[in-house]
Write an enzyme that holds these catalytic residues in place. Structure first.
Site, PDB file in Angstrom:
ATOM      1  N   GLN A   1      17.683 -32.561  54.797  1.00  0.00           N
ATOM      2  CA  GLN A   1      16.278 -32.226  54.549  1.00  0.00           C
ATOM      3  C   GLN A   1      15.396 -33.151  55.390  1.00  0.00           C
ATOM      4  O   GLN A   1      14.188 -32.979  55.433  1.00  0.00           O
ATOM      5  CB  GLN A   1      15.927 -32.397  53.071  1.00  0.00           C
ATOM      6  CG  GLN A   1      16.761 -31.540  52.131  1.00  0.00           C
ATOM      7  CD  GLN A   1      16.555 -31.940  50.693  1.00  0.00           C
ATOM      8  OE1 GLN A   1      15.650 -31.445  50.010  1.00  0.00           O
ATOM      9  NE2 GLN A   1      17.389 -32.863  50.217  1.00  0.00           N
ATOM     10  N   ASN A   2      16.018 -34.154  56.026  1.00  0.00           N
ATOM     11  CA  ASN A   2      15.262 -35.156  56.772  1.00  0.00           C
ATOM     12  C   ASN A   2      14.880 -34.626  58.148  1.00  0.00           C
ATOM     13  O   ASN A   2      15.582 -33.809  58.725  1.00  0.00           O
ATOM     14  CB  ASN A   2      16.084 -36.452  56.907  1.00  0.00           C
ATOM     15  CG  ASN A   2      16.463 -37.016  55.553  1.00  0.00           C
ATOM     16  OD1 ASN A   2      15.832 -36.702  54.536  1.00  0.00           O
ATOM     17  ND2 ASN A   2      17.510 -37.828  55.511  1.00  0.00           N
TER      18      ASN A   2
ATOM     19  N   PRO B   1      20.968 -44.188  43.747  1.00  0.00           N
ATOM     20  CA  PRO B   1      20.821 -45.241  42.727  1.00  0.00           C
ATOM     21  C   PRO B   1      20.206 -44.727  41.423  1.00  0.00           C
ATOM     22  O   PRO B   1      20.338 -45.312  40.375  1.00  0.00           O
ATOM     23  CB  PRO B   1      19.870 -46.249  43.386  1.00  0.00           C
ATOM     24  CG  PRO B   1      19.759 -45.864  44.807  1.00  0.00           C
ATOM     25  CD  PRO B   1      20.179 -44.448  44.936  1.00  0.00           C
ATOM     26  N   GLU B   2      19.492 -43.588  41.540  1.00  0.00           N
ATOM     27  CA  GLU B   2      18.840 -43.013  40.351  1.00  0.00           C
ATOM     28  C   GLU B   2      19.524 -41.701  39.939  1.00  0.00           C
ATOM     29  O   GLU B   2      20.119 -41.021  40.772  1.00  0.00           O
ATOM     30  CB  GLU B   2      17.361 -42.680  40.684  1.00  0.00           C
ATOM     31  CG  GLU B   2      16.578 -43.822  41.315  1.00  0.00           C
ATOM     32  CD  GLU B   2      16.220 -44.892  40.288  1.00  0.00           C
ATOM     33  OE1 GLU B   2      15.971 -46.036  40.691  1.00  0.00           O
ATOM     34  OE2 GLU B   2      16.223 -44.551  39.074  1.00  0.00           O
TER      35      GLU B   2
ATOM     36  N   ASP C   1      14.130 -36.884  60.652  1.00  0.00           N
ATOM     37  CA  ASP C   1      14.112 -38.103  61.467  1.00  0.00           C
ATOM     38  C   ASP C   1      15.197 -38.157  62.544  1.00  0.00           C
ATOM     39  O   ASP C   1      15.242 -39.113  63.326  1.00  0.00           O
ATOM     40  CB  ASP C   1      14.210 -39.354  60.559  1.00  0.00           C
ATOM     41  CG  ASP C   1      15.461 -39.347  59.655  1.00  0.00           C
ATOM     42  OD1 ASP C   1      15.383 -39.915  58.545  1.00  0.00           O
ATOM     43  OD2 ASP C   1      16.497 -38.779  60.063  1.00  0.00           O
TER      44      ASP C   1
ATOM     45  N   GLY D   1      21.167 -39.169  48.490  1.00  0.00           N
ATOM     46  CA  GLY D   1      19.796 -39.623  48.738  1.00  0.00           C
ATOM     47  C   GLY D   1      18.744 -38.547  48.633  1.00  0.00           C
ATOM     48  O   GLY D   1      17.756 -38.568  49.380  1.00  0.00           O
ATOM     49  N   THR D   2      18.952 -37.606  47.687  1.00  0.00           N
ATOM     50  CA  THR D   2      17.902 -36.608  47.461  1.00  0.00           C
ATOM     51  C   THR D   2      17.584 -36.529  45.970  1.00  0.00           C
ATOM     52  O   THR D   2      18.464 -36.631  45.133  1.00  0.00           O
ATOM     53  CB  THR D   2      18.302 -35.212  48.011  1.00  0.00           C
ATOM     54  OG1 THR D   2      17.239 -34.285  47.750  1.00  0.00           O
ATOM     55  CG2 THR D   2      19.589 -34.689  47.394  1.00  0.00           C
ATOM     56  N   SER D   3      16.295 -36.330  45.683  1.00  0.00           N
ATOM     57  CA  SER D   3      15.858 -36.253  44.275  1.00  0.00           C
ATOM     58  C   SER D   3      16.194 -34.893  43.668  1.00  0.00           C
ATOM     59  O   SER D   3      15.990 -34.668  42.485  1.00  0.00           O
ATOM     60  CB  SER D   3      14.353 -36.505  44.185  1.00  0.00           C
ATOM     61  OG  SER D   3      13.658 -35.597  45.041  1.00  0.00           O
TER      62      SER D   3
ATOM     63  N   HIS E   1      14.589 -28.726  57.231  1.00  0.00           N
ATOM     64  CA  HIS E   1      13.135 -28.885  57.269  1.00  0.00           C
ATOM     65  C   HIS E   1      12.616 -29.202  58.659  1.00  0.00           C
ATOM     66  O   HIS E   1      11.495 -29.693  58.812  1.00  0.00           O
ATOM     67  CB  HIS E   1      12.689 -29.981  56.274  1.00  0.00           C
ATOM     68  CG  HIS E   1      12.939 -29.581  54.843  1.00  0.00           C
ATOM     69  ND1 HIS E   1      12.973 -30.491  53.810  1.00  0.00           N
ATOM     70  CD2 HIS E   1      13.197 -28.377  54.272  1.00  0.00           C
ATOM     71  CE1 HIS E   1      13.214 -29.854  52.667  1.00  0.00           C
ATOM     72  NE2 HIS E   1      13.367 -28.581  52.926  1.00  0.00           N
TER      73      HIS E   1
HETATM   74  P1  OAD Z   1      12.663 -37.953  47.663  1.00  0.00           P
HETATM   75  O1  OAD Z   1      11.755 -39.073  48.053  1.00  0.00           O
HETATM   76  O2  OAD Z   1      12.168 -36.886  46.752  1.00  0.00           O
HETATM   77  O3  OAD Z   1      13.972 -38.557  46.969  1.00  0.00           O
HETATM   78  C1  OAD Z   1      14.647 -39.620  47.585  1.00  0.00           C
HETATM   79  C2  OAD Z   1      15.880 -39.907  46.762  1.00  0.00           C
HETATM   80  O4  OAD Z   1      16.634 -40.915  47.416  1.00  0.00           O
HETATM   81  C3  OAD Z   1      15.556 -40.427  45.359  1.00  0.00           C
HETATM   82  O5  OAD Z   1      16.346 -39.730  44.410  1.00  0.00           O
HETATM   83  C4  OAD Z   1      15.969 -41.921  45.428  1.00  0.00           C
HETATM   84  O6  OAD Z   1      16.498 -42.366  44.184  1.00  0.00           O
HETATM   85  C5  OAD Z   1      17.064 -41.861  46.463  1.00  0.00           C
HETATM   86  N1  OAD Z   1      17.294 -43.100  47.190  1.00  0.00           N
HETATM   87  C6  OAD Z   1      16.412 -44.090  47.486  1.00  0.00           C
HETATM   88  N2  OAD Z   1      17.029 -45.063  48.209  1.00  0.00           N
HETATM   89  C7  OAD Z   1      18.329 -44.665  48.374  1.00  0.00           C
HETATM   90  C8  OAD Z   1      19.462 -45.210  49.029  1.00  0.00           C
HETATM   91  N3  OAD Z   1      19.393 -46.400  49.664  1.00  0.00           N
HETATM   92  N4  OAD Z   1      20.630 -44.511  49.001  1.00  0.00           N
HETATM   93  C9  OAD Z   1      20.719 -43.323  48.348  1.00  0.00           C
HETATM   94  N5  OAD Z   1      19.673 -42.740  47.713  1.00  0.00           N
HETATM   95  C10 OAD Z   1      18.503 -43.414  47.729  1.00  0.00           C
HETATM   96  O7  OAD Z   1      13.203 -37.306  49.029  1.00  0.00           O
HETATM   97  P2  OAD Z   1      13.961 -35.917  49.212  1.00  0.00           P
HETATM   98  O8  OAD Z   1      14.851 -35.615  48.052  1.00  0.00           O
HETATM   99  O9  OAD Z   1      14.596 -35.959  50.546  1.00  0.00           O
HETATM  100  O10 OAD Z   1      10.072 -31.865  52.104  1.00  0.00           O
HETATM  101  O11 OAD Z   1      12.731 -34.873  49.235  1.00  0.00           O
HETATM  102  C11 OAD Z   1      13.014 -33.513  49.537  1.00  0.00           C
HETATM  103  C12 OAD Z   1      11.866 -32.959  50.318  1.00  0.00           C
HETATM  104  O12 OAD Z   1      10.611 -33.219  49.615  1.00  0.00           O
HETATM  105  C13 OAD Z   1      11.664 -33.598  51.682  1.00  0.00           C
HETATM  106  O13 OAD Z   1      12.490 -33.040  52.667  1.00  0.00           O
HETATM  107  C14 OAD Z   1      10.201 -33.301  51.930  1.00  0.00           C
HETATM  108  C15 OAD Z   1       9.641 -33.713  50.580  1.00  0.00           C
HETATM  109  O14 OAD Z   1       8.395 -33.171  50.343  1.00  0.00           O
HETATM  110  C16 OAD Z   1       9.273 -31.407  53.117  1.00  0.00           C
HETATM  111  O15 OAD Z   1       8.695 -32.167  53.860  1.00  0.00           O
HETATM  112  C17 OAD Z   1       9.211 -29.916  53.220  1.00  0.00           C
END
Ligand code: OAD
Length: 261
Positions: free
Chosen positions: A111-112, A224-225, A114, A197-199, A129
């Site tokens: 979904q990244n 971690p969550e 980068d 690493g996705t919520s 994305h």
């Molecule tokens: P989020 O910011 O919603 O979630 C990030 C997740 O990564 C959370 O569950 C954190 O607990 C976890 N996390 C943080 N640090 C970590 C680490 N070191 N290792 C593993 N996990 C870690 O980001 P996404 O789930 O990617 O969409 O969000 C999905 C989409 O929502 C994105 O692609 C973007 C956003 O709006 C668009 O831009 C269309």
């Protein structure tokens, strides 16, 4: 989320998971912003540091916002692009590239935007994305990686002179059809599916873990969550991707050593 080394070290890597990974025919990995957190790239929803805690997505990540103020939206993505250009793939990205090189079939659905997976050496990357490294002309749809940041923002299309926009998916927009079709096909064919690493709150990506399970895959979450997907997983590794993934890959293939760092 950065976890102390000792805390992450205490997380057990189940032997059953190591064996499943060694025997897997098609490993599919879905990643979100969390896997880039240890590269210094902000996630979206973390309370203090998340992008959506500091900026309003409706003001910056929608077609309407771009129509209303194209310069403001372009400059926000230019700021994120220079942040990402300074970032480097972390041990989690590198571990996934090592996994890709060692399993019979590997698909990475991200979904990244980068491109850190590609910079880490992953080849089979499906960008749900889009990518901040590319721009698209709003008039002729030309995709380009070449433009000059200057006085005029957004810059002009090198082919037709139309306005450029970031080649990313904004809220309310459809995902690129080919990417989504490839992601679903890979998910349905997976025998081992990782969600890293996705919520797990943004669809259709968030639906993939359950689809993988419904099609018979073993499912693993690294985060971690807890997330809405945690409860359905076969294995839950509650730690940072940059610490857990290298330990998992090194356990499965002792010839590989995690990068120092
Ligand atoms: P989020 O910011 O919603 O979630 C990030 C997740 O990564 C959370 O569950 C954190 O607990 C976890 N996390 C943080 N640090 C970590 C680490 N070191 N290792 C593993 N996990 C870690 O980001 P996404 O789930 O990617 O969409 O969000 C999905 C989409 O929502 C994105 O692609 C973007 C956003 O709006 C668009 O831009 C269309």
């Amino acid at each position: 989320m950065m976890m102390s080394e000792s805390l992450a070290d205490r997380i057990t890597i189940p032997e059953a998971l190591v064996e499943t990974l060694r025997r897997a025919e098609h490993v599919v990995v879905l990643t979100g912003a969390g896997i880039s957190a240890e590269s210094g790239v902000p996630t979206f929803r973390e309370a203090q540091t998340g992008l959506w805690a500091q900026y309003d997505p409706a003001e910056l990540a929608t077609e309407e916002a771009f129509a209303r103020d194209p310069r403001r939206v372009w400059e926000w993505y230019a700021w994120r692009r220079q942040l990402i250009n300074k970032a480097a793939p972390n041990a989690g990205h590198l571990a996934l590239a090592a996994m890709e090189a060692r399993v019979p079939r590997f698909s990475l659905i991200t979904q990244n935007i980068d491109e850190l997976h590609q910079r880490a050496g992953c080849h089979e990357t499906i960008e749900l994305h889009g990518s901040i490294g590319r721009s698209r002309c709003v008039r002729c749809d030309e995709i380009t990686r070449h433009w000059t940041e200057g006085e005029e923002a957004p810059p002009r299309c090198p082919r037709c002179g139309g306005m450029l926009r970031p080649d990313v998916v904004w809220f309310g927009e459809a995902l690129p059809f080919d990417a989504l079709a490839k992601a679903v096909a890979a998910t349905h064919d997976a025998d081992l599916f990782f969600s890293v690493g996705t919520s797990s709150v943004v669809y259709p990506a968030a639906a993939l873990p359950l689809e993988a399970i419904e099609y018979g895959a073993t499912a693993v979450e690294i985060n971690p969550e807890e997330t809405p997907a945690t409860v359905m997983m076969d294995f839950v590794l509650p730690g940072a991707a940059g610490q857990i993934l290298p330990r998992l890959v090194a356990a499965a293939w002792p010839d590989w050593t995690a990068p120092a760092g």
